[in-house]
Design a protein around this motif. Sequence first.
Motif, PDB file in Angstrom:
ATOM      1  N   ASP A   1       0.845  -1.194   0.000  1.00 36.72           N
ATOM      2  CA  ASP A   1       0.000   0.000   0.000  1.00 36.72           C
ATOM      3  C   ASP A   1       0.888   1.255   0.000  1.00 36.72           C
ATOM      4  O   ASP A   1       1.668   1.456   0.934  1.00 36.72           O
ATOM      5  CB  ASP A   1      -0.893  -0.008   1.243  1.00 36.72           C
ATOM      6  N   PRO A   2       0.803   2.139  -1.022  1.00 39.94           N
ATOM      7  CA  PRO A   2       1.644   3.341  -1.066  1.00 39.94           C
ATOM      8  C   PRO A   2       1.484   4.239   0.162  1.00 39.94           C
ATOM      9  O   PRO A   2       2.459   4.839   0.624  1.00 39.94           O
ATOM     10  CB  PRO A   2       1.179   4.056  -2.344  1.00 39.94           C
ATOM     11  N   ALA A   3       0.272   4.346   0.692  1.00 39.47           N
ATOM     12  CA  ALA A   3       0.065   5.181   1.875  1.00 39.47           C
ATOM     13  C   ALA A   3       0.818   4.617   3.077  1.00 39.47           C
ATOM     14  O   ALA A   3       1.420   5.359   3.866  1.00 39.47           O
ATOM     15  CB  ALA A   3      -1.427   5.290   2.173  1.00 39.47           C
ATOM     16  N   ARG A   4       0.821   3.295   3.202  1.00 41.01           N
ATOM     17  CA  ARG A   4       1.549   2.673   4.310  1.00 41.01           C
ATOM     18  C   ARG A   4       3.060   2.836   4.121  1.00 41.01           C
ATOM     19  O   ARG A   4       3.796   2.995   5.089  1.00 41.01           O
ATOM     20  CB  ARG A   4       1.181   1.189   4.397  1.00 41.01           C
ATOM     21  N   GLN A   5       3.488   2.798   2.864  1.00 42.95           N
ATOM     22  CA  GLN A   5       4.905   3.041   2.586  1.00 42.95           C
ATOM     23  C   GLN A   5       5.337   4.395   3.131  1.00 42.95           C
ATOM     24  O   GLN A   5       6.348   4.504   3.825  1.00 42.95           O
ATOM     25  CB  GLN A   5       5.163   2.994   1.076  1.00 42.95           C
ATOM     26  N   ARG A   6       4.565   5.432   2.825  1.00 46.40           N
ATOM     27  CA  ARG A   6       4.957   6.774   3.230  1.00 46.40           C
ATOM     28  C   ARG A   6       4.902   6.944   4.742  1.00 46.40           C
ATOM     29  O   ARG A   6       5.721   7.676   5.317  1.00 46.40           O
ATOM     30  CB  ARG A   6       4.075   7.813   2.523  1.00 46.40           C
ATOM     31  N   ARG A   7       4.000   6.262   5.395  1.00 49.15           N
ATOM     32  CA  ARG A   7       3.948   6.355   6.863  1.00 49.15           C
ATOM     33  C   ARG A   7       5.212   5.766   7.480  1.00 49.15           C
ATOM     34  O   ARG A   7       5.785   6.340   8.405  1.00 49.15           O
ATOM     35  CB  ARG A   7       2.704   5.631   7.399  1.00 49.15           C
ATOM     36  N   LEU A   8       5.649   4.613   6.952  1.00 52.54           N
ATOM     37  CA  LEU A   8       6.864   4.000   7.501  1.00 52.54           C
ATOM     38  C   LEU A   8       8.098   4.822   7.142  1.00 52.54           C
ATOM     39  O   LEU A   8       8.996   5.001   7.972  1.00 52.54           O
ATOM     40  CB  LEU A   8       7.013   2.575   6.968  1.00 52.54           C
ATOM     41  N   LEU A   9       8.141   5.353   5.918  1.00 50.99           N
ATOM     42  CA  LEU A   9       9.280   6.173   5.514  1.00 50.99           C
ATOM     43  C   LEU A   9       9.418   7.403   6.401  1.00 50.99           C
ATOM     44  O   LEU A   9      10.533   7.838   6.711  1.00 50.99           O
ATOM     45  CB  LEU A   9       9.137   6.599   4.056  1.00 50.99           C
ATOM     46  N   ALA A  10       8.297   7.969   6.805  1.00 51.81           N
ATOM     47  CA  ALA A  10       8.341   9.152   7.668  1.00 51.81           C
ATOM     48  C   ALA A  10       8.873   8.823   9.063  1.00 51.81           C
ATOM     49  O   ALA A  10       9.433   9.695   9.742  1.00 51.81           O
ATOM     50  CB  ALA A  10       6.947   9.776   7.772  1.00 51.81           C
ATOM     51  N   LEU A  11       8.736   7.572   9.490  1.00 52.61           N
ATOM     52  CA  LEU A  11       9.197   7.167  10.823  1.00 52.61           C
ATOM     53  C   LEU A  11      10.656   6.714  10.820  1.00 52.61           C
ATOM     54  O   LEU A  11      11.288   6.668  11.879  1.00 52.61           O
ATOM     55  CB  LEU A  11       8.319   6.024  11.353  1.00 52.61           C
ATOM     56  N   ALA A  12      11.198   6.378   9.655  1.00 50.56           N
ATOM     57  CA  ALA A  12      12.538   5.792   9.569  1.00 50.56           C
ATOM     58  C   ALA A  12      13.593   6.876   9.387  1.00 50.56           C
ATOM     59  O   ALA A  12      13.486   7.725   8.485  1.00 50.56           O
ATOM     60  CB  ALA A  12      12.605   4.794   8.413  1.00 50.56           C
ATOM     61  N   ASP A  13      14.598   6.838  10.232  1.00 49.70           N
ATOM     62  CA  ASP A  13      15.756   7.715  10.062  1.00 49.70           C
ATOM     63  C   ASP A  13      16.443   7.380   8.745  1.00 49.70           C
ATOM     64  O   ASP A  13      16.489   6.217   8.325  1.00 49.70           O
ATOM     65  CB  ASP A  13      16.721   7.525  11.237  1.00 49.70           C
ATOM     66  N   VAL A  14      16.997   8.377   8.071  1.00 49.22           N
ATOM     67  CA  VAL A  14      17.629   8.135   6.775  1.00 49.22           C
ATOM     68  C   VAL A  14      18.797   7.149   6.900  1.00 49.22           C
ATOM     69  O   VAL A  14      19.119   6.426   5.953  1.00 49.22           O
ATOM     70  CB  VAL A  14      18.093   9.466   6.145  1.00 49.22           C
TER      71      VAL A  14
ATOM     72  N   GLY B   1      21.931   0.830   2.109  1.00 45.66           N
ATOM     73  CA  GLY B   1      22.891   1.476   1.226  1.00 45.66           C
ATOM     74  C   GLY B   1      23.290   2.872   1.641  1.00 45.66           C
ATOM     75  O   GLY B   1      24.195   3.462   1.032  1.00 45.66           O
ATOM     76  N   ILE B   2      22.655   3.421   2.675  1.00 48.90           N
ATOM     77  CA  ILE B   2      23.008   4.754   3.166  1.00 48.90           C
ATOM     78  C   ILE B   2      23.869   4.578   4.418  1.00 48.90           C
ATOM     79  O   ILE B   2      23.364   4.278   5.499  1.00 48.90           O
ATOM     80  CB  ILE B   2      21.755   5.599   3.480  1.00 48.90           C
TER      81      ILE B   2
ATOM     82  N   SER C   1      24.806   9.432   5.439  1.00 48.95           N
ATOM     83  CA  SER C   1      23.704   9.861   6.301  1.00 48.95           C
ATOM     84  C   SER C   1      23.992  11.225   6.917  1.00 48.95           C
ATOM     85  O   SER C   1      23.110  12.095   6.963  1.00 48.95           O
ATOM     86  CB  SER C   1      23.471   8.818   7.393  1.00 48.95           C
ATOM     87  N   ALA C   2      25.226  11.434   7.374  1.00 50.66           N
ATOM     88  CA  ALA C   2      25.579  12.724   7.981  1.00 50.66           C
ATOM     89  C   ALA C   2      25.484  13.849   6.955  1.00 50.66           C
ATOM     90  O   ALA C   2      24.999  14.950   7.261  1.00 50.66           O
ATOM     91  CB  ALA C   2      26.981  12.646   8.572  1.00 50.66           C
ATOM     92  N   ARG C   3      25.934  13.599   5.732  1.00 46.31           N
ATOM     93  CA  ARG C   3      25.843  14.627   4.694  1.00 46.31           C
ATOM     94  C   ARG C   3      24.397  14.928   4.324  1.00 46.31           C
ATOM     95  O   ARG C   3      24.025  16.090   4.106  1.00 46.31           O
ATOM     96  CB  ARG C   3      26.617  14.169   3.458  1.00 46.31           C
ATOM     97  N   LEU C   4      23.568  13.878   4.257  1.00 46.86           N
ATOM     98  CA  LEU C   4      22.156  14.098   3.931  1.00 46.86           C
ATOM     99  C   LEU C   4      21.458  14.913   5.016  1.00 46.86           C
ATOM    100  O   LEU C   4      20.668  15.821   4.710  1.00 46.86           O
ATOM    101  CB  LEU C   4      21.450  12.750   3.745  1.00 46.86           C
ATOM    102  N   LYS C   5      21.757  14.612   6.261  1.00 44.89           N
ATOM    103  CA  LYS C   5      21.125  15.363   7.361  1.00 44.89           C
ATOM    104  C   LYS C   5      21.557  16.825   7.352  1.00 44.89           C
ATOM    105  O   LYS C   5      20.776  17.713   7.700  1.00 44.89           O
ATOM    106  CB  LYS C   5      21.444  14.693   8.693  1.00 44.89           C
ATOM    107  N   ALA C   6      22.810  17.065   6.956  1.00 40.53           N
ATOM    108  CA  ALA C   6      23.261  18.450   6.835  1.00 40.53           C
ATOM    109  C   ALA C   6      22.508  19.193   5.737  1.00 40.53           C
ATOM    110  O   ALA C   6      22.408  20.429   5.761  1.00 40.53           O
ATOM    111  CB  ALA C   6      24.758  18.478   6.550  1.00 40.53           C
ATOM    112  N   MET C   7      21.952  18.439   4.764  1.00 41.63           N
ATOM    113  CA  MET C   7      21.152  19.030   3.689  1.00 41.63           C
ATOM    114  C   MET C   7      19.680  19.108   4.065  1.00 41.63           C
ATOM    115  O   MET C   7      18.852  19.531   3.249  1.00 41.63           O
ATOM    116  CB  MET C   7      21.297  18.185   2.423  1.00 41.63           C
ATOM    117  N   GLY C   8      19.328  18.674   5.284  1.00 43.11           N
ATOM    118  CA  GLY C   8      17.940  18.695   5.721  1.00 43.11           C
ATOM    119  C   GLY C   8      17.177  17.424   5.417  1.00 43.11           C
ATOM    120  O   GLY C   8      15.946  17.387   5.574  1.00 43.11           O
TER     121      GLY C   8
END
Length: 419
Positions: A165-178, A183-184, A189-196
């Motif tokens: 379910d795409p909606a469930r995908q986005r809910r889990l993605l919002a809860l997961a740290d990058v 593969g990250i 991860s540190a560089r991505l967080k510096a980019m927001g």
Amino acid sequence: MFALVDCNNFYVSCERLFRPELHARPVVVLSNNDGCAVSRSNEAKALGVKMGQPYFELRDLEARHGLIACSSNYALYADLSGRVMRTLRTMAPRIEVYSIDEGFLDLEGIQGELDQLGREMRARVLREVGIPVGVGIAPTKTLAKLANWGAKKWSATGGVVDLRDPARQRRLLALADVGEVWGIGRKISARLKAMGVATALQLADYDRKTLRRMFSVNVERTARELAGERCFELEGGPEPKQMIACTRSFGERRYSLEELQEAVTGYATRAGEKLRGQRQLCQVLQVFIRSSPFDQRGEPYSRAVCVPLPYPSADTRDIVAAALGGLQAIYRPGPAYAKAGVILMDFVEPGRYTPDLFAPAPRPGSDQLMAVVDAINSRQGKGTIRPARLAANQGFSMKRERLSPRFTTSWSELLQVKC
């Protein structure tokens, strides 16, 4: 659709399978020479034990909280891993064994509820092998990996998360740290967080061209996978390794060149066997030696050198000779050496390279000789035929003071039940 099946705390689960006294206890499995924690039970994680934490820092937890440390029992783990994968192969058309404790399953064409299939996988592996697993189901491999993370993080999922379910995908993605995204790594991860970009959802929504320009095409593909676009296909088998490393810490400090020569000979021999296993030739190797970074009293020392082979080869004799030549160049008397290793690199396939006209000719009959040596060692046991320098056997076997029996691979160590 893909399913990612990952064994829970695999090494610890293998130990608990035949040792019920370890259940509900804080348990860690240690790396080579009982160096650091490489697998932790949930109870050990609750005590604050970190992955890779040196064992000497955990001794206090043994006394105060009853932490139990086990030495790595690779024969047992490999056998149980094979049993898990064989069970999973009967439940899907194709499987990619990604590591010793996890595999991607191709669910294309399977009828019925995939969520229920995931629960059947968990139940069957637990029943037939005895190992608990988590299952993540999704339309891409990266999402399946993240779904598996969610299945382990929240017990209310019952060990299975279905992200069709795409909606469930986005809910889990919002809860997961990058940093939880497959593969990250820590630096990216540190560089991505510096980019927001702090969550997996923000990575999935980020501009693709910017990700490719600032990182790599793989980071861009990872973002596309998080958005539901399949970029990574199921692989039929493992790709040949680009490097082969045989390294090990010593159970006791070593000082003499002769001791290091025996260790390096053993590592070079094993690396050559692995190289022949993937049917390639090596052109360059690296040999290194170093003291312990935790030794505050001794002289710190760390050196490495790359040694080109006179011609591409997988012959143990050539590899050992090059490794010993490199060791001679970097050895210095005095330091207490704690680790050494040999790394093979710059591989080519036999018959698919341009030979050097000015290089010496390869040894005649090398391929046939090595094939005979490997066949004998396979039948009669590892090390039956070995370089003469290893004949002394000065005790370079791993230090494993907390080793459990090989319950499934040794007749003399089978579990006995007395009536």
